[in-house]
Design a protein around this motif. Sequence first.
Motif, short mmCIF file in Angstrom:
data_model
loop_
_atom_site.label_atom_id
_atom_site.label_comp_id
_atom_site.label_asym_id
_atom_site.label_seq_id
_atom_site.Cartn_x
_atom_site.Cartn_y
_atom_site.Cartn_z
N ASP A 530 0.83 -1.19 0.00
CA ASP A 530 0.00 0.00 0.00
C ASP A 530 0.86 1.25 0.00
OD1 ASP A 530 -2.16 -1.64 0.11
OD2 ASP A 530 -2.35 -1.55 2.29
N ALA A 531 0.49 2.18 -0.90
CA ALA A 531 1.16 3.49 -0.99
C ALA A 531 2.68 3.32 -1.04
CB ALA A 531 0.76 4.38 0.19
N ASP A 532 3.14 2.35 -1.79
CA ASP A 532 4.56 2.07 -1.88
C ASP A 532 4.86 1.62 -3.30
OD1 ASP A 532 7.17 1.67 -1.35
OD2 ASP A 532 6.89 0.25 0.29
N SER A 533 6.08 1.83 -3.71
CA SER A 533 6.49 1.43 -5.06
C SER A 533 7.07 0.03 -5.08
CB SER A 533 7.54 2.42 -5.60
OG SER A 533 8.68 2.43 -4.75
N CYS A 534 6.80 -0.75 -4.06
CA CYS A 534 7.36 -2.09 -3.95
C CYS A 534 6.28 -3.13 -4.26
CB CYS A 534 7.92 -2.31 -2.54
SG CYS A 534 8.84 -3.85 -2.34
N LEU A 535 6.69 -4.20 -4.93
CA LEU A 535 5.81 -5.29 -5.27
C LEU A 535 6.35 -6.58 -4.67
CD1 LEU A 535 5.20 -4.58 -9.08
CD2 LEU A 535 3.72 -3.95 -7.19
N ALA A 536 5.45 -7.47 -4.34
CA ALA A 536 5.80 -8.82 -3.88
C ALA A 536 5.23 -9.81 -4.88
CB ALA A 536 5.26 -9.09 -2.49
N SER A 537 6.06 -10.71 -5.36
CA SER A 537 5.63 -11.69 -6.37
C SER A 537 6.05 -13.09 -5.92
CB SER A 537 6.25 -11.38 -7.73
OG SER A 537 7.64 -11.58 -7.72
N GLY A 538 5.24 -14.06 -6.34
CA GLY A 538 5.54 -15.46 -6.09
C GLY A 538 5.43 -16.24 -7.38
#
Length: 1045
Positions: A530-538
């Motif tokens: 949320d409100a961040d330029s970071c992504l988490a992927s699996g």
Amino acid sequence: MNAIGHAASLRLTPKNRFHPTNTPTHTPVKQAREDSSLQLTLKNVIGTTTSSANAFDAIPAHHTFVCCAGPSAILSQVDENLNITQRLFRARPNASPVNPTPSFYNPSTPPNTPGRSRQGSPLKDAGYGLGSTASLEYAADSQGQGRAGNRSRESTCVSLSLYGKFLAVGETGYNPRVILFSTASDAPSDVPLSVLSDHSFGVSSVAFSRDSRWLCTLGNSYDGFVLIYSINLKSGLARLHSSNKCSNVHCIIWMGSRVVSIGIRHVKVWRLERATPSSPSKTRLDVESNLTGPPGSPTPRTFSGRNCLLGELIDATFTAAVAISDSRAILCTVQGDICLLDDTDRTQRLERVARADFKIHCVTFDRNGGLIWIAGEAGITKPMNLDDLTQPNKSSISTAAISSLQSKKEPNIEQRPITLAIGLVRGRVISVNANRIIEIRTAEAISSTSDLTMISKRLPAHESAVLGVRSLLPKSEEDGPDFLTFSAKGTVLFWLLNGTCTGSTEIPLDQPSCPEDGDTNEVKTVVPFDADSCLASGDKSGVLRLIDQSDNENFAVQAHNGDINGIAITKTESQTIVATCGRDRTLQVFRKVGLELNLLQTLDDHAAAIGDLTFLDGPSTLLSVSSDRTIIVRKMASGEGGSLAYIPIRVINLKASPVSFTGVPTEPNVMVISTMDRQIQRYDISSGRLLHSFKASDPATGDSVIMSSLEVQKLEKASSSQLLLGVSSTDKSIRIHDYDSGSLLTREHGQLAVSAIKLIQEPTSNEHMRNHLISCGLDGTVMTWELCSHLRRNSGSDGIPNGANDTESPTKANGTPTQPLRRILSKAEISNFQKSLESESDTVSPISRAPSPSRVRRKTSRFSLAATPKLAPPTLPNGLNSPMSPSRGRFDRRSSQEHSPTGPSLQSKQNFKAKRPSLDDRRRSKSTANLNDLNDSAEQLCKVLQTFRKRIASAAAEKLNPGTGQELEGELKLALSALSEKTRRNHVSSETMADDILDVYLAKMIDERLALKAKSEEMEKNKEATGVNEVEATAGAQERASELE
């Protein structure tokens, strides 16, 4: 008999069949009708499903092009700045046209005499319209009446009329339609002018003539028919004019008033005969005009044609064709041959004029520039001058043409996708490749170089299946994207609600070194912070990856052994927690520190693959669903030093495996879940109680469907009504149900295989919400719908700690480990966390899964048990308690009389008392269990001490902390003293027990001896008394005898 006699002998009534068949009909089921006040309107389509040149068409004079996108056709207008304005044309499966056109081959109403439902086209099979001798039989068409009739079908071919007035769209599947639309600005895009349903199977190609008065349609290889329709230019009414059979055909084009069909070793010129009969006598056409099929549908004429002599092209496969005049056309083959078809004097002369060194898949003609554009393998696009191909001297031109088409081989040219379709718009070449990407390039750039990077405009789209969509609202920046979509190949695209792409990100994927068939790594899920330029992927290999878009950095950790099925992220004031679940039946809980992840806990309490997980009420509650038909509810517990863990407090058992689940925004303790038995259930997670359950049924047939991608939302903030949205994998539809009652409100058919949906609410100036529904499909398209409703009901960046705690397991940032991380808490650690939960007044219920179905026990009647007498056990003849007489070997009568029979009630009481375990037995079993536990602990301790002793004795042993060594020595001394005391007590108790047993045995033996002695004395006394009595009796008898004498 001649052809006229054959045609006159055709029967219009069906024959009596030897085997009558009964067509099953669906029993009408009372269901809630779809609410007309709730409507889904398709607004935008991203991507295309164009897979051949037949699914693409362009009109340079009107600067428009059309392509297929699932069940829709996208008509695009290109302005001078290459800005594209889209218009979507899509007809529902049960759409009614403006001009109803009866079908000749597939009549919608059966005749009076009932017959068997057709399994194809009986009129086509009989050769009707071709002068065949077979008898005709009509059959009812079930289009729109069964399950398949209510489903949308993929568009496979499109065609625009020369002046852009009409648009024809062909469908695939059984009983396909050819839909005719009007492209006028004021004409509706969902109401067709005519719907043609004369084909039995899929339609592979459609084409308008240059004067737009004729429409030619071609069925696929299973259909095998080519049909000609006459078009009314004013109303758009279409009527079947002529037909014929054909096979091995790829596409068709118009060459003046002729139709040219090409395919595998096939080139044929069809001629449209419109001449009137010269003789007033009755001819075959007059007979056919009198033989009518269904009412209002005249008999079609025979569409005659003649094959071309292929000569040296006998083994060629023709793939593309374009007309350059009313009597000439350019044909191309997959082998690279470029041929000229000349039918000026009805000779149908075909010859090869040039040859390319690549496979040709599509061709187009630039009338203004006099150029022939060909494209095909590896995305190569080449222009050719038409005059060089049509000059009389072919010997010199052929060599020049071949030399000009020698493409310059580049290192990675074979990796480029194939160009499937090509057209001209605004003096630029527009193409569609095998990845279904639309590109617009200038003709000068293509003519000067073969570099494909010089692209004027590229329409962004996914090159593979789109697996999910995520909302990015509220925006972190004012001009930020509204949502993102991700594909299986790792492409993440960011979009605005109007369909504008604002950026993209590529997720790196580690492919196996020796991949097997289909064993390639792909992205399974992507979740934004949320409100961040970071992504988490699996991904499929179990790698959890964090991607920072601002710095283009990523961090990877091996979280699971297989597919990562779900990622859940929650934030508190001081930390960010990331939880993942996978196919390896485990859950991993991480703490995000910067761009790194520290493992907090590994949970392995599921017995099968975990489908998804989510946080409820912030980080306090963690839920997970698994294919073992359980839902586990966990509570977060805090420990010493800021450590935390999730403790299972409840297990909810389901009757079927779950498919999808979601929370309810207005009810934090309620969860909605769909299962494989086509149920949608609502549970209270605080108590595990089932609140509501219903089946998602089809209003028309009553068939229930399996729902996935569930979501519960309100359309308006002030409204009390909630909607349940989901995707039906059965009929590939998007469904919206009422949350309270479960009734179906509306449904729409978008992509052929919808993978996920997401409702995005955009606030407006008048304090209302504008609802956008985003649906993504496995065909690579993304559709934006607008959800309009008039339903109204009365309403009754955070600080992160610098370092990790001692309980965390830091991971390495460089490289991806081969084995997944694990941190399973011990029982002592879990007990400490449970104490904290109990102090917070959270009830922890015992975790127990539903047992497997037990075997059916045979039930016996209580009456039979009570009435059946129970037999006494046999007595031993030589036992101490035997009543047998030692002298005579007979049973004592007194001993047998002492055992009086007892009634059933008394026997049952005695048996019940006998079955009850005594207190001594229970104590003995309890002590035995404790002894076994103590022995197991002792064995484990011995093994641990042996290992510890070996490690101390080794030369490479680590230095032991003095404090730890002293503490260990003290514990060992205390354990030795306790062990010696326990051994001494056991020895004393065993000796005392042996003495007691000996005394009891001796006393029992003495008692038995005394009893035997007393019994023998009594028997002697009885014997003596018996002897005296016998003597007295003998004497008395003798006296009486003497007296009588």
